[in-house]
Design a protein around this motif. Structure first.
Motif, short mmCIF file in Angstrom:
data_model
loop_
_atom_site.label_atom_id
_atom_site.label_comp_id
_atom_site.label_asym_id
_atom_site.label_seq_id
_atom_site.Cartn_x
_atom_site.Cartn_y
_atom_site.Cartn_z
N THR A 82 1.06 -1.27 0.03
CA THR A 82 -0.01 -0.07 -0.03
C THR A 82 0.99 1.17 -0.16
O THR A 82 1.37 1.76 1.03
N GLU A 84 0.95 4.38 -0.37
CA GLU A 84 0.32 5.74 0.44
C GLU A 84 -0.08 5.24 1.63
O GLU A 84 -0.54 6.52 2.43
N TYR A 88 -6.01 1.89 0.11
CA TYR A 88 -5.99 1.99 -1.11
C TYR A 88 -5.21 3.19 -1.56
O TYR A 88 -5.03 4.25 -0.63
N PRO A 89 -4.52 3.27 -2.56
CA PRO A 89 -4.36 2.25 -3.60
C PRO A 89 -3.61 0.99 -3.02
O PRO A 89 -2.76 1.14 -2.16
N THR A 115 -2.99 -2.67 -9.89
CA THR A 115 -3.19 -1.70 -8.84
C THR A 115 -4.62 -1.30 -8.67
O THR A 115 -5.32 -1.41 -9.95
N THR A 117 -7.42 0.92 -6.90
CA THR A 117 -7.81 2.26 -6.32
C THR A 117 -8.87 2.22 -5.35
O THR A 117 -8.82 3.08 -4.39
N GLY A 118 -9.64 1.15 -5.39
CA GLY A 118 -10.64 0.90 -4.42
C GLY A 118 -11.46 -0.57 -4.53
O GLY A 118 -11.04 -1.21 -5.51
N SER A 125 -14.01 2.70 -9.06
CA SER A 125 -12.80 1.89 -8.72
C SER A 125 -12.13 1.42 -9.99
O SER A 125 -12.87 1.10 -10.91
N SER A 128 -6.05 -1.51 -12.48
CA SER A 128 -5.15 -1.61 -13.76
C SER A 128 -4.18 -2.91 -13.65
O SER A 128 -3.65 -3.11 -12.61
N GLU A 146 -7.18 -1.65 -18.10
CA GLU A 146 -7.99 -1.13 -17.41
C GLU A 146 -9.39 -1.42 -17.09
O GLU A 146 -10.07 -1.60 -18.04
N LYS A 148 -12.48 -0.60 -14.86
CA LYS A 148 -13.17 0.48 -14.38
C LYS A 148 -14.64 0.22 -14.01
O LYS A 148 -15.48 -0.09 -14.82
#
Length: 276
Positions: A82, A84, A88-89, A115, A117-118, A125, A128, A146, A148
């Motif tokens: 993780t 950050e 998430y991400p 990856t 994002t949520g 969300s 990728s 991707e 989404k």
């Protein structure tokens, strides 16, 4: 209609560029048509679906950051981070090794960087999938997928599946570039989000384009919703319109059987049966 079975990976990996196939023409004249681009387009689409399935499996079963873990159904070593510091991400690095390993009789090598994002069922969300020196059965695959979430009705989850900078390189060094976008809607398994095996998806619209080494372009467009069961390797139902060069016709994936067979019907009415 007489049938001819062609293994996609064999076509892509061999030097054979022209394939003679029997059709429903009983006149004794067997046409010779270049089906390579058709076969490669199916190999590209199938590998994209496989990688999305892998991403769904990994992200569904890894709720916390761990390192060097493995997972049932995936032979890769998996590292989860993780970057950050929050939930998430979340980044999943799947390492299949330089020698490769087998999943469901498919040999994969290289890496997939996934990856998220949520949560995958949350609108907006994005999952990728980046291919890094990545191969399936010695076919090199590049580009980013991707996936989404574009859901507007909670009971009908929906995603767009977009491929950018896609590339397949065969064993002779032939490079097939590809890109496209599909809309995918989940039609079964919604009530069991933690279980993937009962999921069924319909690809309701979209198209993808494949450009061959010689510059010939082939475009496949959803004509009738394509059914993709998570438990099946290949699409089991639906039709695609295919156009490009001398290949102009319809691909029919059959009656929802979990098999590798599809029928191509040319614009002149002749039909050809293929197996992936």
């Amino acid at each position: 209609m007489k049938k001819t079975a062609i293994l996609l990976t064999t076509i892509c990996a061999s030097a054979l560029l022209w394939v003679s196939c029997s059709s429903n023409d009983d006149s004794g004249n067997t046409p010779t048509i270049d089906f390579t681009n058709l076969a490669v387009s199916q190999a590209i689409d199938a590998s994209t679906a496989m990688d999305v399935n892998t991403g769904l499996l990994v992200t569904a079963n890894s709720s916390t950051a761990k390192t060097a873990e493995t997972q049932p159904g995936i032979c890769a070593a998996i590292t989860v981070t993780t970057p950050e510091g929050a939930s998430y991400p979340k980044v999943f690095l799947l390492d299949f090794g330089t020698a490769g390993c087998k999943d469901d009789n498919l040999t994969r090598k290289g890496k997939l960087k996934i990856t998220l994002t949520g949560p995958i069922y949350t609108t907006g969300s994005i999952m990728s999938i980046e291919r890094i020196d990545y191969y399936i059965n010695n076919l090199k695959l590049e580009g980013t997928i991707e996936y989404k979430n574009t859901t507007t009705v909670a009971t009908v989850p929906q995603w767009t599946r977009k491929v950018t900078n896609g590339k397949l390189t065969d064993l002779q060094g032939g490079v097939y570039t590809n890109s496209g976008s599909y809309t995918t809607r989940q039609t079964a398994g919604v009530d069991t989000p933690s279980v993937l095996a009962d999921n069924v998806y319909d690809i309701i619209d979209g198209s993808h384009t494949v450009t061959a080494p010689g510059g010939t372009t082939i475009t496949l467009t959803v004509l009738e919703a394509l059914t993709k069961k998570y438990s099946c390797t290949f699409i089991s139902k639906g039709r695609l319109k295919i156009q490009g060069g001398i290949i102009n016709g319809i691909i029919d994936y059959g009656n929802n059987e979990c098999d590798a067979i599809y029928i191509y019907t040319h614009e002149d009415g002749k039909s050809y049966s293929f197996s992936m």
